[in-house]
Write an enzyme that holds these catalytic residues in place. Structure first.
Site, short mmCIF file in Angstrom:
data_model
loop_
_atom_site.label_atom_id
_atom_site.label_comp_id
_atom_site.label_asym_id
_atom_site.label_seq_id
_atom_site.Cartn_x
_atom_site.Cartn_y
_atom_site.Cartn_z
N ASP A 223 0.81 -1.22 0.00
CA ASP A 223 0.00 0.00 0.00
C ASP A 223 0.84 1.27 0.00
OD1 ASP A 223 -2.25 -1.71 0.24
OD2 ASP A 223 -1.89 -1.81 2.40
N LYS B 203 2.12 2.14 -5.11
CA LYS B 203 2.80 1.62 -6.31
C LYS B 203 1.95 1.81 -7.56
CE LYS B 203 3.02 -2.42 -4.47
NZ LYS B 203 2.60 -2.14 -3.10
N GLY C 131 -4.46 -4.43 -4.43
CA GLY C 131 -5.48 -3.47 -4.87
C GLY C 131 -4.79 -2.16 -5.16
N HIS C 132 -4.93 -1.68 -6.37
CA HIS C 132 -4.32 -0.40 -6.75
C HIS C 132 -5.42 0.60 -7.06
CE1 HIS C 132 -0.40 -2.54 -8.14
NE2 HIS C 132 -0.45 -2.36 -6.85
N GLN D 213 2.05 -5.90 -3.15
CA GLN D 213 2.47 -5.96 -1.73
C GLN D 213 3.83 -5.27 -1.55
OE1 GLN D 213 1.44 -9.37 -3.08
NE2 GLN D 213 -0.59 -8.57 -2.73
P1 IMP Z 1 -2.54 -12.85 1.77
O1 IMP Z 1 -1.64 -12.26 0.74
O2 IMP Z 1 -4.01 -12.63 1.49
O3 IMP Z 1 -2.23 -14.30 2.04
O4 IMP Z 1 -2.27 -12.08 3.15
C1 IMP Z 1 -1.02 -12.20 3.84
C2 IMP Z 1 -0.63 -10.86 4.48
O5 IMP Z 1 -0.32 -9.92 3.45
C3 IMP Z 1 -1.74 -10.20 5.31
O6 IMP Z 1 -1.15 -9.49 6.37
C4 IMP Z 1 -2.36 -9.22 4.34
O7 IMP Z 1 -3.01 -8.16 4.99
C5 IMP Z 1 -1.12 -8.75 3.59
N1 IMP Z 1 -1.42 -8.26 2.24
C6 IMP Z 1 -1.75 -8.99 1.16
N2 IMP Z 1 -1.93 -8.19 0.10
C7 IMP Z 1 -1.70 -6.93 0.50
C8 IMP Z 1 -1.67 -5.66 -0.15
O8 IMP Z 1 -1.89 -5.54 -1.37
N3 IMP Z 1 -1.36 -4.60 0.63
C9 IMP Z 1 -1.05 -4.71 1.93
N4 IMP Z 1 -1.05 -5.87 2.60
C10 IMP Z 1 -1.36 -6.98 1.88
#
Ligand code: IMP
Length: 427
Positions: free
Chosen positions: A13, A16, A40-41, A223
């Site tokens: 977040d 990017k 999510g962008h 991420q």
């Molecule tokens: P997962 O990717 O859904 O398995 O989540 C694993 C961890 O990554 C969790 O703490 C999520 O909140 C975090 N996470 C996954 N995608 C994002 C993102 O796009 N932005 C911020 N945190 C993310």
């Protein structure tokens, strides 16, 4: 030849999407290399807001080739929803290409993500519940379904019969949950196959050919480095490699063909989900930053945890990714504060440390060491030139570069394209 990677330097977040969208204007090809619908962008173009999850941010420019690389785990239903939403807004999707080696997120992956989180109880990771972890688990255990399988009906049917049988054992015997019907998944996915087929290709061939022709390639990470499976705050991480190594494995572009790596850095720190966060703010300043920065998840709507900028995290991201430049985002959000702080080191049992310890228990016991800098009252989002920024804001930018030993190439002070100041051209 110019291949630039843009990736997150913190816990995701960082903005990017906005930086990629800005740089995409000069690129020929924009590529997503890992993750899936967990990303999510949010992009602002004039008065319009676009929210993208799986489609690369370059799609908003006509004529760009936008690639979903082999490192992505693709949710086809969500992709088709995203495609139709963009088509309704007259966005041309002719340039969308999907790797035939990308893996699919299946309905049982989403169910298992939810059940595994429930089983973890208070030790939950706080995943986005999009099936990302279970999909990558199946990839690694060689039980995945790839796009190439999706396009081959017999292969898809055979694979699904065996895989669903195995998942059903897990679902019914361990989790006491409802089983899935392989036939229904097959019928559903066979429909997706026909819609996705025109976009599918060997994207490594496409990308290396584009590099051979001297085209400009922009690789976009989802991420951030601290959520990287290997280098992040394990186990509170995602299941892929947002760090620069993932850009190679997730696209089939070799390291020697990458020219620049840009780390996107939010002017403060946020984190969604659980896990240690040494510079976290649990006070009114944190609440204020959350509201001004609209720090709520694009994918899940969850309020993000807020903290001061953490130079330990940034130095770590600079090292792991050999960052050539930083892109500093959301600097405008810090306006109106009397002073701003940067965490320059951690104190652990009386000792100062300037790295990220691997042990979570150690990291949880680290106290932030803060440096306090003067704040600024002006609204940066409306100032045209960096030279006209208040001196305190310029000092902040300079301090980030000093603490990381990495030049700042871009400063962003708002969601729109014109609210972007360029100090070094990247293409
Ligand atoms: P997962 O990717 O859904 O398995 O989540 C694993 C961890 O990554 C969790 O703490 C999520 O909140 C975090 N996470 C996954 N995608 C994002 C993102 O796009 N932005 C911020 N945190 C993310």
């Amino acid at each position: 030849m110019s291949t630039v990677v843009v990736l997150g330097s913190q816990w995701g977040d960082e903005g990017k999407g906005k930086i990629t969208d800005f740089l995409a204007a000069k690129a020929n090809v924009v590529v997503r290399y890992q993750g899936g619908t967990n990303a999510g962008h949010t992009l602002a173009v004039g008065q319009e807001i676009f929210k993208l999850h799986q489609i690369p941010s370059g799609i908003l420019y006509p004529g760009k080739v936008c690639v979903i690389g082999n490192g992505v785990v693709l949710d086809p239903a969500a992709l088709l929803t995203e495609i139709s939403a963009l088509k309704r807004r007259n966005i041309d999707l002719a340039g969308l290409r999907i790797s035939d080696r990308a893996h699919l997120v299946m309905p049982y992956h989403k169910k298992l993500d939810e059940l595994e989180e429930m089983r973890r109880g208070t030790g939950k990771i706080g995943t986005t519940l999009r099936g990302i972890g279970p999909a990558y688990m199946d990839k690694v255990s060689r039980n995945g379904v790839r796009i190439a399988d999706l396009l081959d009906e017999r292969e898809l049917q055979d694979k699904l019969t065996g895989l669903v049988e195995e998942k059903n054992l897990l679902l019914t015997r361990i989790y006491d949950a409802e089983p899935f019907a392989a036939g229904r998944i097959f019928e559903e996915f066979r429909r997706y196959a026909e819609e996705i087929r025109p976009h599918v290709t060997d994207t490594s061939l496409l990308l290396n050919g584009a590099i051979d022709r001297g085209e400009k390639i922009l690789l976009e990470g989802a991420q951030g480095t601290m959520l990287d499976l290997d280098h992040g705050t394990y186990p509170y991480v995602t299941s892929s490699s947002p760090a620069v190594g993932g850009a190679c494995t997730g696209t089939g572009i070799a390291p020697s063909r990458i020219n620049k790596v840009v780390g996107v850095v939010k002017a403060y720190t946020t984190r969604v989900g659980d896990g240690p966060f040494p510079s976290e703010l649990k006070d009114r300043i944190g609440d204020r930053i959350r509201e001004v920065g609209r720090e709520y998840g694009t994918t899940t709507g969850r309020p993000r945890r807020i903290g001061w900028l953490d130079a330990n995290v940034l130095r770590y991201a600079c090292r792991i990714n050999a960052l050539n430049f930083l892109a500093l985002t959301l600097l405008d959000v810090l306006g109106g504060l009397e002073t701003v702080k940067i965490c320059t080191a951690y104190r652990y049992h009386g000792q100062e440390i300037t790295h990220i310890p691997a042990s979570l228990r150690t990291l949880e016991q680290c106290e932030p060491v803060f440096e306090e800098l003067p704040g600024w009252q002006e609204d940066l989002s409306e100032i045209d030139s960096l030279a006209d920024f208040p001196s305190a804001a310029r000092r902040y930018i300079q301090r980030v570069a000093e603490l990381t030993g990495t030049p700042v190439a871009i400063v962003s002070v708002g969601p729109n394209r014109h609210q972007t100041k360029v100090l070094h051209e990247l293409f």
